[in-house]
Design a protein around this motif. Structure first.
Motif, short mmCIF file in Angstrom:
data_model
loop_
_atom_site.label_atom_id
_atom_site.label_comp_id
_atom_site.label_asym_id
_atom_site.label_seq_id
_atom_site.Cartn_x
_atom_site.Cartn_y
_atom_site.Cartn_z
N GLY A 173 -14.02 3.14 -8.72
CA GLY A 173 -13.03 4.14 -9.08
C GLY A 173 -11.85 3.59 -9.85
O GLY A 173 -10.84 4.29 -10.01
N LEU A 174 -11.95 2.36 -10.32
CA LEU A 174 -10.84 1.75 -11.06
C LEU A 174 -10.64 2.42 -12.41
O LEU A 174 -11.61 2.77 -13.10
CB LEU A 174 -11.10 0.26 -11.27
CG LEU A 174 -11.12 -0.63 -10.03
CD1 LEU A 174 -11.62 -2.02 -10.39
CD2 LEU A 174 -9.73 -0.72 -9.40
N ALA B 75 0.82 -1.21 0.00
CA ALA B 75 0.00 0.00 0.00
C ALA B 75 0.85 1.26 0.00
O ALA B 75 0.47 2.28 -0.60
CB ALA B 75 -0.93 0.00 1.21
N ALA B 76 2.00 1.21 0.64
CA ALA B 76 2.89 2.38 0.71
C ALA B 76 3.64 2.63 -0.59
O ALA B 76 4.28 3.67 -0.74
CB ALA B 76 3.88 2.20 1.86
N ASN C 253 -4.65 6.52 -2.88
CA ASN C 253 -5.50 5.43 -3.36
C ASN C 253 -5.83 5.52 -4.84
O ASN C 253 -6.51 4.64 -5.39
CB ASN C 253 -6.79 5.31 -2.53
CG ASN C 253 -7.70 6.52 -2.66
OD1 ASN C 253 -7.52 7.37 -3.52
ND2 ASN C 253 -8.69 6.61 -1.79
N GLY C 254 -5.39 6.59 -5.51
CA GLY C 254 -5.64 6.73 -6.94
C GLY C 254 -7.12 6.81 -7.28
O GLY C 254 -7.52 6.49 -8.41
N GLY C 255 -7.93 7.24 -6.33
CA GLY C 255 -9.36 7.33 -6.56
C GLY C 255 -10.11 6.02 -6.37
O GLY C 255 -11.31 5.94 -6.65
N ILE D 69 -5.49 -1.16 -4.79
CA ILE D 69 -6.51 -1.98 -4.15
C ILE D 69 -6.11 -2.28 -2.70
O ILE D 69 -6.94 -2.24 -1.79
CB ILE D 69 -6.74 -3.27 -4.94
CG1 ILE D 69 -7.32 -2.94 -6.31
CG2 ILE D 69 -7.66 -4.24 -4.18
CD1 ILE D 69 -7.45 -4.13 -7.24
N ALA D 70 -4.82 -2.57 -2.49
CA ALA D 70 -4.33 -2.83 -1.13
C ALA D 70 -4.51 -1.60 -0.25
O ALA D 70 -4.95 -1.69 0.90
CB ALA D 70 -2.87 -3.24 -1.17
N ARG D 71 -4.20 -0.44 -0.81
CA ARG D 71 -4.35 0.80 -0.03
C ARG D 71 -5.82 1.08 0.27
O ARG D 71 -6.19 1.47 1.39
CB ARG D 71 -3.73 1.97 -0.78
CG ARG D 71 -3.59 3.21 0.08
CD ARG D 71 -2.83 4.31 -0.63
NE ARG D 71 -2.59 5.42 0.28
CZ ARG D 71 -1.40 5.82 0.70
NH1 ARG D 71 -0.31 5.17 0.32
NH2 ARG D 71 -1.27 6.85 1.50
N ALA D 72 -6.68 0.86 -0.73
CA ALA D 72 -8.11 1.07 -0.52
C ALA D 72 -8.67 0.11 0.53
O ALA D 72 -9.57 0.47 1.30
CB ALA D 72 -8.85 0.90 -1.85
#
Length: 229
Positions: A96-97, A63-64, A69-71, A106-109
């Motif tokens: 939001g993909l 995630a880092a 999160n890129g939306g 996806i991991a960050r979201a």
């Protein structure tokens, strides 16, 4: 998630539970309780269901690797939603993909979804109780994730404090047992045992927070009533 409200039960207007928190002698104490069905388990799903991480500890590094999160928002309503929505027909969704979205987004979201759900519950608790949070004390396995704890602090705008002992539920039961048999004199003596390991201070602008929360609310709205016949 629990908010201690004292010796008087507080009825909820926001679909929370009013629960007995503990009892010392003849004096009961109460709390507001919010249930999030899928929190840390979303990380297990990324590991076991999607296979984008090999171990739960890998998610923080993945995630880092992206700036934000890129939306992308992930609503982990795999078993419906708990507090404060209570929609058994909600289902999990990733929204939001774009073509530029990657496993890291996806991991960050997924990590952020834990903080968003916690924020939803807290805002309901504050509205019910009239108590404004000064700091949040966390426990459990997810509390060991520094990125999640920092994002939680940013989202809530209050410090998030991680204790040296993160298994707080078991520790609290032991404290109450010790109080009952006279090992400790009172709650004040027990409180002195608690020690912080790290405090995460909020650093995100409130405009950015409100923008992120607006995206989360929109994503939750899309996931609601999905399985309704």
């Amino acid at each position: 998630m629990l908010m201690h409200t004292g010796e008087q039960p507080v009825p909820s207007r926001n679909k929370l539970l009013t629960t007995a928190a503990c009892q010392s002698g003849s004096r009961p104490e109460y709390a507001l309780e919010g249930s999030v069905f899928i929190a840390g388990a979303v990380v297990q799903w990324l590991r076991d269901g999607l296979g984008i991480i090999k171990s739960s500890a890998d998610i923080e590094r993945l995630a880092a690797s992206v700036a934000d999160n890129g939306g992308v928002y992930l609503v982990p309503a795999f078993a419906g939603t708990g507090s404060p929505h209570w929609d058994p027909d909600a289902r999990g969704a990733i929204l939001g993909l774009t073509r530029g979205s990657a496993a890291a987004h996806i991991a960050r979201a997924a990590l952020e979804s834990i903080a968003y759900q916690t924020a939803d519950v807290l805002h309901a608790m504050e509205d019910d109780s009239g108590i404004s949070l000064a700091e949040m004390r966390v426990d459990g396995g997810a509390a060991r994730n520094d990125m999640l704890m920092q994002f939680q602090a940013d989202l809530l705008g209050v410090p998030v404090v991680r204790p040296k002992v993160t298994e707080t539920t078991a520790l609290g039961a032991a404290y109450l047992a010790g109080l009952a048999v006279g090992f400790w004199k009172d709650g004040k003596e027990i409180g002195a045992q608690w020690q912080a390991e790290r405090c995460f201070e909020p650093g995100m602008s409130r405009d950015r927070v409100e923008s992120l929360l607006a995206g989360w609310r929109k994503a939750v709205e899309r996931a609601m009533n999905w399985a309704e016949e």
